[in-house]
Design an enzyme around this catalytic site. Structure first.
Site, PDB file in Angstrom:
ATOM      1  N   ASP A  46      57.608  38.228  31.485  1.00 44.86           N
ATOM      2  CA  ASP A  46      56.846  37.283  31.138  1.00 44.86           C
ATOM      3  C   ASP A  46      56.779  36.079  32.138  1.00 44.86           C
ATOM      4  O   ASP A  46      57.952  35.347  32.211  1.00 44.86           O
ATOM      5  CB  ASP A  46      57.439  36.604  29.699  1.00 44.86           C
ATOM      6  CG  ASP A  46      56.478  35.658  29.267  1.00 44.86           C
ATOM      7  OD1 ASP A  46      55.617  36.095  28.602  1.00 44.86           O
ATOM      8  OD2 ASP A  46      56.837  34.224  29.656  1.00 44.86           O
ATOM      9  N   TYR A  51      54.937  28.412  36.275  1.00 50.83           N
ATOM     10  CA  TYR A  51      56.411  28.604  36.716  1.00 50.83           C
ATOM     11  C   TYR A  51      56.607  28.674  38.269  1.00 50.83           C
ATOM     12  O   TYR A  51      57.807  28.818  38.835  1.00 50.83           O
ATOM     13  CB  TYR A  51      56.864  29.847  35.895  1.00 50.83           C
ATOM     14  CG  TYR A  51      56.859  29.989  34.722  1.00 50.83           C
ATOM     15  CD1 TYR A  51      56.714  28.940  33.694  1.00 50.83           C
ATOM     16  CD2 TYR A  51      57.126  31.209  33.884  1.00 50.83           C
ATOM     17  CE1 TYR A  51      56.651  29.002  32.303  1.00 50.83           C
ATOM     18  CE2 TYR A  51      57.254  31.235  32.513  1.00 50.83           C
ATOM     19  CZ  TYR A  51      56.923  30.246  31.979  1.00 50.83           C
ATOM     20  OH  TYR A  51      56.730  30.151  30.368  1.00 50.83           O
ATOM     21  N   LYS A  76      50.161  33.217  32.114  1.00 48.89           N
ATOM     22  CA  LYS A  76      49.423  32.369  31.462  1.00 48.89           C
ATOM     23  C   LYS A  76      48.643  31.308  31.919  1.00 48.89           C
ATOM     24  O   LYS A  76      48.801  30.924  33.324  1.00 48.89           O
ATOM     25  CB  LYS A  76      50.626  31.486  30.496  1.00 48.89           C
ATOM     26  CG  LYS A  76      51.735  32.341  30.175  1.00 48.89           C
ATOM     27  CD  LYS A  76      52.753  31.693  29.311  1.00 48.89           C
ATOM     28  CE  LYS A  76      54.073  32.543  28.841  1.00 48.89           C
ATOM     29  NZ  LYS A  76      55.028  32.530  29.927  1.00 48.89           N
ATOM     30  N   HIS A 109      48.300  28.722  27.492  1.00 46.34           N
ATOM     31  CA  HIS A 109      49.726  28.519  27.640  1.00 46.34           C
ATOM     32  C   HIS A 109      50.052  27.397  26.381  1.00 46.34           C
ATOM     33  O   HIS A 109      51.051  27.571  25.568  1.00 46.34           O
ATOM     34  CB  HIS A 109      50.079  27.998  29.033  1.00 46.34           C
ATOM     35  CG  HIS A 109      51.497  28.046  29.193  1.00 46.34           C
ATOM     36  ND1 HIS A 109      52.040  28.191  30.443  1.00 46.34           N
ATOM     37  CD2 HIS A 109      52.732  27.882  28.278  1.00 46.34           C
ATOM     38  CE1 HIS A 109      53.428  28.124  30.751  1.00 46.34           C
ATOM     39  NE2 HIS A 109      53.978  28.058  29.200  1.00 46.34           N
TER      40      HIS A 109
HETATM   41  P1  NAD Z   1      65.908  31.162  26.395  1.00 50.67           P
HETATM   42  O1  NAD Z   1      66.384  31.087  24.930  1.00 50.67           O
HETATM   43  O2  NAD Z   1      65.886  32.717  27.053  1.00 50.67           O
HETATM   44  O3  NAD Z   1      67.485  30.531  26.947  1.00 50.67           O
HETATM   45  C1  NAD Z   1      67.728  30.878  28.568  1.00 50.67           C
HETATM   46  C2  NAD Z   1      69.179  30.193  28.714  1.00 50.67           C
HETATM   47  O4  NAD Z   1      70.185  30.819  27.725  1.00 50.67           O
HETATM   48  C3  NAD Z   1      69.837  30.958  29.890  1.00 50.67           C
HETATM   49  O5  NAD Z   1      69.505  29.650  30.826  1.00 50.67           O
HETATM   50  C4  NAD Z   1      71.062  30.779  29.880  1.00 50.67           C
HETATM   51  O6  NAD Z   1      71.655  29.291  29.745  1.00 50.67           O
HETATM   52  C5  NAD Z   1      71.373  31.169  28.241  1.00 50.67           C
HETATM   53  N1  NAD Z   1      71.640  32.529  28.461  1.00 50.67           N
HETATM   54  C6  NAD Z   1      70.792  33.649  28.522  1.00 50.67           C
HETATM   55  N2  NAD Z   1      71.464  34.921  28.128  1.00 50.67           N
HETATM   56  C7  NAD Z   1      72.491  34.525  27.628  1.00 50.67           C
HETATM   57  C8  NAD Z   1      73.770  35.098  27.367  1.00 50.67           C
HETATM   58  N3  NAD Z   1      73.676  36.421  27.303  1.00 50.67           N
HETATM   59  N4  NAD Z   1      74.811  34.449  26.763  1.00 50.67           N
HETATM   60  C9  NAD Z   1      74.829  33.111  26.691  1.00 50.67           C
HETATM   61  N5  NAD Z   1      73.582  32.313  27.158  1.00 50.67           N
HETATM   62  C10 NAD Z   1      72.939  32.941  27.672  1.00 50.67           C
HETATM   63  O7  NAD Z   1      64.914  30.216  26.808  1.00 50.67           O
HETATM   64  P2  NAD Z   1      63.557  30.198  27.828  1.00 50.67           P
HETATM   65  O8  NAD Z   1      64.049  30.625  29.263  1.00 50.67           O
HETATM   66  O9  NAD Z   1      63.279  29.004  27.538  1.00 50.67           O
HETATM   67  O10 NAD Z   1      62.581  31.390  27.029  1.00 50.67           O
HETATM   68  C11 NAD Z   1      62.705  32.391  27.383  1.00 50.67           C
HETATM   69  C12 NAD Z   1      61.498  32.802  28.260  1.00 50.67           C
HETATM   70  O11 NAD Z   1      60.262  32.497  27.289  1.00 50.67           O
HETATM   71  C13 NAD Z   1      61.213  32.121  29.182  1.00 50.67           C
HETATM   72  O12 NAD Z   1      61.970  32.477  30.418  1.00 50.67           O
HETATM   73  C14 NAD Z   1      59.746  32.214  29.553  1.00 50.67           C
HETATM   74  O13 NAD Z   1      59.171  33.377  29.898  1.00 50.67           O
HETATM   75  C15 NAD Z   1      59.095  31.889  28.025  1.00 50.67           C
HETATM   76  N6  NAD Z   1      58.715  30.521  27.619  1.00 50.67           N
HETATM   77  C16 NAD Z   1      57.604  30.356  27.518  1.00 50.67           C
HETATM   78  C17 NAD Z   1      57.237  29.113  26.976  1.00 50.67           C
HETATM   79  C18 NAD Z   1      55.768  28.591  26.326  1.00 50.67           C
HETATM   80  O14 NAD Z   1      55.446  27.588  26.480  1.00 50.67           O
HETATM   81  N7  NAD Z   1      54.968  29.893  26.234  1.00 50.67           N
HETATM   82  C19 NAD Z   1      58.037  28.027  27.108  1.00 50.67           C
HETATM   83  C20 NAD Z   1      59.510  28.255  27.421  1.00 50.67           C
HETATM   84  C21 NAD Z   1      59.970  29.563  27.767  1.00 50.67           C
END
Ligand code: NAD
Length: 278
Positions: A46, A51, A76, A109
């Protein structure tokens, strides 16, 4: 290699229920991180134009040797490209950067409601799908009010709605509306973006102790059993492995219900309110 189950979208196409999200993966790190993810067994990536890492994602795909039909790639449409023919230019740019002829899912998005152009953006994304540049079309950050306009004014439902969703912020009204129409929920920020301590969520530590899994794995399992599609982000190899290693245990109905009870509604949001992103 872990076998990730697929869900069937209302477009009839299959999507791996767990993938790898690359928000905040720096451009210079994206190729390495995505290559590692593909090596570990992730097949769903994704990304988004905003990004700034589509080129790195594309380079990793090209070098991986994984067949295109085994991959599920999402990107997106960014907020300043909703009007006129901008979406047509934006998808062409994304495909060039990714080195692909089509993506599997293209999303609006954010709705940017103050500009009142999300209906047009959605019509354009549907047309982009009809031209074969994306296999499925969807939206992100849409609340019920906006989804209802798409349903009434365009008459085509998105295949997915990608929204902030984690134990503290469960968006139940949007989830229910989508479930009634077989529109799948993609949960972004599935681990609360690392902004709160997952062990403090009711039931998570107990379930982790019972199953021998980490708090993050328990929360990912909660999503999967609720039917959410997830793509947790990490740039660390051990966490990429940990986050996909969630298909060899199950939470009980009681454990799910306890985590459900952690919902704080709007107060539990860890990122931006879609009504205010413009
Ligand atoms: P997430 O909830 O996946 O959090 C990522 C964070 O969680 C990492 O930086 C790390 O600090 C922690 N983490 C990851 N794996 C872990 C583990 N095993 N143990 C402990 N901590 C851990 O948040 P995200 O990255 O914002 O969301 C995932 C994906 O969703 C993004 O990478 C993106 O592709 C998407 N996204 C979309 C939007 C949108 O507006 N559509 C917004 C934000 C994110």
């Amino acid at each position: 290699m872990t076998n990730v189950p697929t869900l069937t979208l209302n477009s009839g196409l299959e999507i791996p229920q767990l993938g790898y999200g690359v928000f905040k993966v720096p451009a210079e790190d994206a190729e390495r991180a995505v290559s590692e993810a593909l090596e570990i067994g992730y097949r769903h990536i994704d990304t988004a134009a905003i990004y700034g890492n589509e080129e790195g994602v594309g380079a990793a795909i090209a070098k991986s040797g994984v067949a295109r039909n085994e991959l599920f790639i999402t990107t997106k449409l960014w907020n300043d490209r909703h009007d006129g023919d901008e979406p047509d230019k934006a998808i062409d740019e994304s495909l060039t950067k990714l080195g692909l002829d089509f993506v599997d899912l293209y999303l609006v998005h954010w709705p940017t409601p103050a500009h009142d152009n999300y209906v047009h953006a959605w019509e354009k994304v549907v047309a982009i799908r009809d031209r074969g540049l994306t296999r499925s079309a969807g939206v992100s950050n849409h609340i019920v009010e906006y989804l209802e306009r798409l349903e009434k004014e365009v008459g085509v439902l998105p295949a997915v709605n990608q929204i902030e969703l984690h134990p503290l912020h469960q968006q139940r009204d949007t989830v229910a509306w989508c479930a009634e129409r077989n529109l799948k929920i993609e949960a972004w920020g599935p681990l609360g973006q690392g902004k709160y301590d997952l062990t403090e969520i009711a039931g998570v530590s107990d379930a982790a102790a019972r199953t021998g899994k980490s708090a993050a794995q328990v929360v990912l399992r909660w999503h999967l059993q609720k039917g959410n599609i997830v793509f947790p982000k990490s740039v660390r190899t051990e966490r990429l492995q940990e986050n996909i290693n969630v298909f060899d245990f199950e939470l009980t109905a009681d454990e799910i219900a306890t985590i459900d009870s952690a919902d704080k509604g709007d107060e539990g949001r860890v990122s931006a309110d879609p009504r205010e992103v413009n």
